[in-house]
Design a protein around this motif. Sequence first.
Motif, PDB file in Angstrom:
ATOM      1  N   GLY A 119      56.438  46.420  43.198  1.00 28.24           N
ATOM      2  CA  GLY A 119      56.225  47.533  42.278  1.00 28.24           C
ATOM      3  C   GLY A 119      55.643  48.731  42.986  1.00 28.24           C
ATOM      4  N   ASP A 120      55.490  49.825  42.253  1.00 31.05           N
ATOM      5  CA  ASP A 120      54.896  51.038  42.804  1.00 31.05           C
ATOM      6  C   ASP A 120      53.440  50.756  43.172  1.00 31.05           C
ATOM      7  OD1 ASP A 120      53.260  53.648  42.531  1.00 31.05           O
ATOM      8  OD2 ASP A 120      55.330  54.357  42.618  1.00 31.05           O
ATOM      9  N   ALA A 121      53.078  51.040  44.414  1.00 32.65           N
ATOM     10  CA  ALA A 121      51.746  50.673  44.902  1.00 32.65           C
ATOM     11  C   ALA A 121      50.630  51.321  44.106  1.00 32.65           C
ATOM     12  CB  ALA A 121      51.611  51.043  46.381  1.00 32.65           C
ATOM     13  N   ARG A 122      50.833  52.555  43.669  1.00 40.43           N
ATOM     14  CA  ARG A 122      49.770  53.237  42.942  1.00 40.43           C
ATOM     15  C   ARG A 122      49.448  52.527  41.625  1.00 40.43           C
ATOM     16  NH1 ARG A 122      52.046  59.278  44.128  1.00 40.43           N
ATOM     17  NH2 ARG A 122      53.974  58.099  43.928  1.00 40.43           N
ATOM     18  N   GLU A 123      50.464  51.927  41.006  1.00 37.52           N
ATOM     19  CA  GLU A 123      50.242  51.183  39.767  1.00 37.52           C
ATOM     20  C   GLU A 123      49.712  49.785  40.054  1.00 37.52           C
ATOM     21  OE1 GLU A 123      53.905  51.148  37.669  1.00 37.52           O
ATOM     22  OE2 GLU A 123      54.066  53.330  37.567  1.00 37.52           O
ATOM     23  N   GLU A 124      50.289  49.137  41.047  1.00 36.24           N
ATOM     24  CA  GLU A 124      49.905  47.756  41.348  1.00 36.24           C
ATOM     25  C   GLU A 124      48.495  47.659  41.944  1.00 36.24           C
ATOM     26  OE1 GLU A 124      51.611  45.288  40.228  1.00 36.24           O
ATOM     27  OE2 GLU A 124      53.165  46.661  39.513  1.00 36.24           O
ATOM     28  N   LEU A 125      48.097  48.673  42.683  1.00 37.71           N
ATOM     29  CA  LEU A 125      46.755  48.653  43.262  1.00 37.71           C
ATOM     30  C   LEU A 125      45.683  48.628  42.178  1.00 37.71           C
ATOM     31  CD1 LEU A 125      47.136  51.174  46.228  1.00 37.71           C
ATOM     32  CD2 LEU A 125      46.588  48.741  46.431  1.00 37.71           C
ATOM     33  N   GLU A 126      45.908  49.372  41.092  1.00 37.88           N
ATOM     34  CA  GLU A 126      44.931  49.388  40.005  1.00 37.88           C
ATOM     35  C   GLU A 126      44.784  48.001  39.390  1.00 37.88           C
ATOM     36  OE1 GLU A 126      42.837  51.795  39.336  1.00 37.88           O
ATOM     37  OE2 GLU A 126      43.770  52.837  41.027  1.00 37.88           O
ATOM     38  N   LYS A 127      45.897  47.289  39.275  1.00 39.10           N
ATOM     39  CA  LYS A 127      45.839  45.917  38.759  1.00 39.10           C
ATOM     40  C   LYS A 127      45.119  45.000  39.742  1.00 39.10           C
ATOM     41  CE  LYS A 127      50.395  46.543  36.612  1.00 39.10           C
ATOM     42  NZ  LYS A 127      51.799  46.057  36.618  1.00 39.10           N
ATOM     43  N   LEU A 128      45.307  45.273  41.016  1.00 40.17           N
ATOM     44  CA  LEU A 128      44.732  44.429  42.065  1.00 40.17           C
ATOM     45  C   LEU A 128      43.226  44.605  42.190  1.00 40.17           C
ATOM     46  CD1 LEU A 128      45.796  42.400  44.161  1.00 40.17           C
ATOM     47  CD2 LEU A 128      46.066  44.297  45.772  1.00 40.17           C
ATOM     48  N   SER A 129      42.718  45.688  41.653  1.00 39.96           N
ATOM     49  CA  SER A 129      41.279  45.978  41.777  1.00 39.96           C
ATOM     50  C   SER A 129      40.415  44.822  41.294  1.00 39.96           C
ATOM     51  CB  SER A 129      40.930  47.243  40.992  1.00 39.96           C
ATOM     52  OG  SER A 129      41.583  48.375  41.550  1.00 39.96           O
ATOM     53  N   ALA A 130      40.914  44.073  40.333  1.00 35.63           N
ATOM     54  CA  ALA A 130      40.145  42.959  39.774  1.00 35.63           C
ATOM     55  C   ALA A 130      39.870  41.876  40.801  1.00 35.63           C
ATOM     56  CB  ALA A 130      40.896  42.363  38.581  1.00 35.63           C
ATOM     57  N   GLN A 131      40.660  41.841  41.886  1.00 35.79           N
ATOM     58  CA  GLN A 131      40.482  40.840  42.936  1.00 35.79           C
ATOM     59  C   GLN A 131      39.454  41.266  43.988  1.00 35.79           C
ATOM     60  OE1 GLN A 131      41.983  37.907  42.771  1.00 35.79           O
ATOM     61  NE2 GLN A 131      43.280  38.429  41.027  1.00 35.79           N
ATOM     62  N   GLY A 132      38.995  42.509  43.916  1.00 36.43           N
ATOM     63  CA  GLY A 132      38.099  43.047  44.926  1.00 36.43           C
ATOM     64  C   GLY A 132      36.654  42.614  44.743  1.00 36.43           C
ATOM     65  N   PRO A 133      35.770  43.118  45.592  1.00 32.22           N
ATOM     66  CA  PRO A 133      36.048  44.080  46.675  1.00 32.22           C
ATOM     67  C   PRO A 133      36.760  43.430  47.863  1.00 32.22           C
ATOM     68  CG  PRO A 133      33.760  43.415  46.732  1.00 32.22           C
ATOM     69  CD  PRO A 133      34.335  42.785  45.501  1.00 32.22           C
ATOM     70  N   PHE A 134      37.463  44.257  48.615  1.00 31.51           N
ATOM     71  CA  PHE A 134      38.253  43.782  49.737  1.00 31.51           C
ATOM     72  C   PHE A 134      37.578  44.138  51.068  1.00 31.51           C
ATOM     73  CE2 PHE A 134      41.044  44.538  46.143  1.00 31.51           C
ATOM     74  CZ  PHE A 134      41.753  43.346  46.076  1.00 31.51           C
ATOM     75  N   ASP A 135      37.999  43.418  52.102  1.00 31.45           N
ATOM     76  CA  ASP A 135      37.433  43.634  53.442  1.00 31.45           C
ATOM     77  C   ASP A 135      38.222  44.639  54.271  1.00 31.45           C
ATOM     78  OD1 ASP A 135      35.406  41.550  53.159  1.00 31.45           O
ATOM     79  OD2 ASP A 135      37.089  40.158  53.234  1.00 31.45           O
ATOM     80  N   GLY A 136      39.488  44.839  53.907  1.00 37.59           N
ATOM     81  CA  GLY A 136      40.288  45.751  54.706  1.00 37.59           C
ATOM     82  C   GLY A 136      41.583  46.122  54.028  1.00 37.59           C
ATOM     83  N   VAL A 137      42.180  47.223  54.478  1.00 37.80           N
ATOM     84  CA  VAL A 137      43.460  47.691  53.963  1.00 37.80           C
ATOM     85  C   VAL A 137      44.260  48.322  55.094  1.00 37.80           C
ATOM     86  CG1 VAL A 137      42.482  49.927  53.260  1.00 37.80           C
ATOM     87  CG2 VAL A 137      44.596  49.114  52.191  1.00 37.80           C
ATOM     88  N   PHE A 138      45.565  48.067  55.085  1.00 32.19           N
ATOM     89  CA  PHE A 138      46.489  48.701  56.029  1.00 32.19           C
ATOM     90  C   PHE A 138      47.416  49.591  55.216  1.00 32.19           C
ATOM     91  CE2 PHE A 138      50.543  48.154  58.710  1.00 32.19           C
ATOM     92  CZ  PHE A 138      50.234  49.262  59.503  1.00 32.19           C
ATOM     93  N   ILE A 139      47.348  50.888  55.451  1.00 31.39           N
ATOM     94  CA  ILE A 139      48.137  51.870  54.703  1.00 31.39           C
ATOM     95  C   ILE A 139      49.362  52.247  55.533  1.00 31.39           C
ATOM     96  CG2 ILE A 139      48.135  54.179  53.688  1.00 31.39           C
ATOM     97  CD1 ILE A 139      45.106  53.882  53.283  1.00 31.39           C
ATOM     98  N   ASP A 140      50.540  51.899  54.999  1.00 30.29           N
ATOM     99  CA  ASP A 140      51.780  52.167  55.717  1.00 30.29           C
ATOM    100  C   ASP A 140      52.929  52.304  54.717  1.00 30.29           C
ATOM    101  OD1 ASP A 140      53.444  52.567  57.906  1.00 30.29           O
ATOM    102  OD2 ASP A 140      53.800  50.437  58.231  1.00 30.29           O
ATOM    103  N   GLY A 141      52.651  53.005  53.608  1.00 30.31           N
ATOM    104  CA  GLY A 141      53.644  53.153  52.555  1.00 30.31           C
ATOM    105  C   GLY A 141      54.129  54.580  52.416  1.00 30.31           C
TER     106      GLY A 141
END
Length: 223
Positions: A119-141
């Motif tokens: 899906g569109d990352a901007r939409e899916e990231l908001e849903k994924l927030s519930a799994q955080g906080p995260f240790d790292g991210v690789f931005i390549d989109g």
Amino acid sequence: MRDSVLSNKEEYLNALFSNEKESETKKLSRQYSEEVGRARISVSPPESALISLLVKMHGCKKFVEIGTLTGLSAQYIFESLPEGAELWTLEKEPAHGDKAAQVFAKIDQSKKKIHLVMGDAREELEKLSAQGPFDGVFIDGNKAAYMDYLVWAEKNLRKGGLILADNIFLSGSVWNDPSEQAQRFSDKQVRILREFNERLADSELYQSAIAPTQEGLFIAIKK
């Protein structure tokens, strides 16, 4: 390699970190990227080695990748995560995601997990927030969405979290390179990448540096 004739730095580095040394699943990802006509944007062997090392050194356990393509960089990140870790990798294009899913199905996930999110990352990231906080991210989109991704990362990475961002030179367009390759980027993409780079370079927000790979890799730690 010592007796080979190498004409430039890129050839030398690619010879040192040859993709011939990669695993069968990584070679499969490279093959699939050629089949979907996107081999040019796959991470090179030297870049892959650097990303893998940085993730391992930082001890990341919960990691997000924005831009799966056919699953090559995800494999380098995944192999650097410890047991019990999780990787969420986001992809918008169904044809790319299908190839990545085929690759991931061949990888042992008994001790750590890869979650392919379509899906569109901007939409899916908001849903994924519930799994955080995260240790790292690789931005390549999507380059035009880099600031949106960064805003999300600032909210959802822990203090001391790792940010890696690829293609931050935009083939030189961020410094007005006159080459034809640099000119193919839109004014919007250039403006956003400049803003993105300036924010990651802000020493009040991040401890950061740029690895001068061919396309540029930003490395930042959130303060």
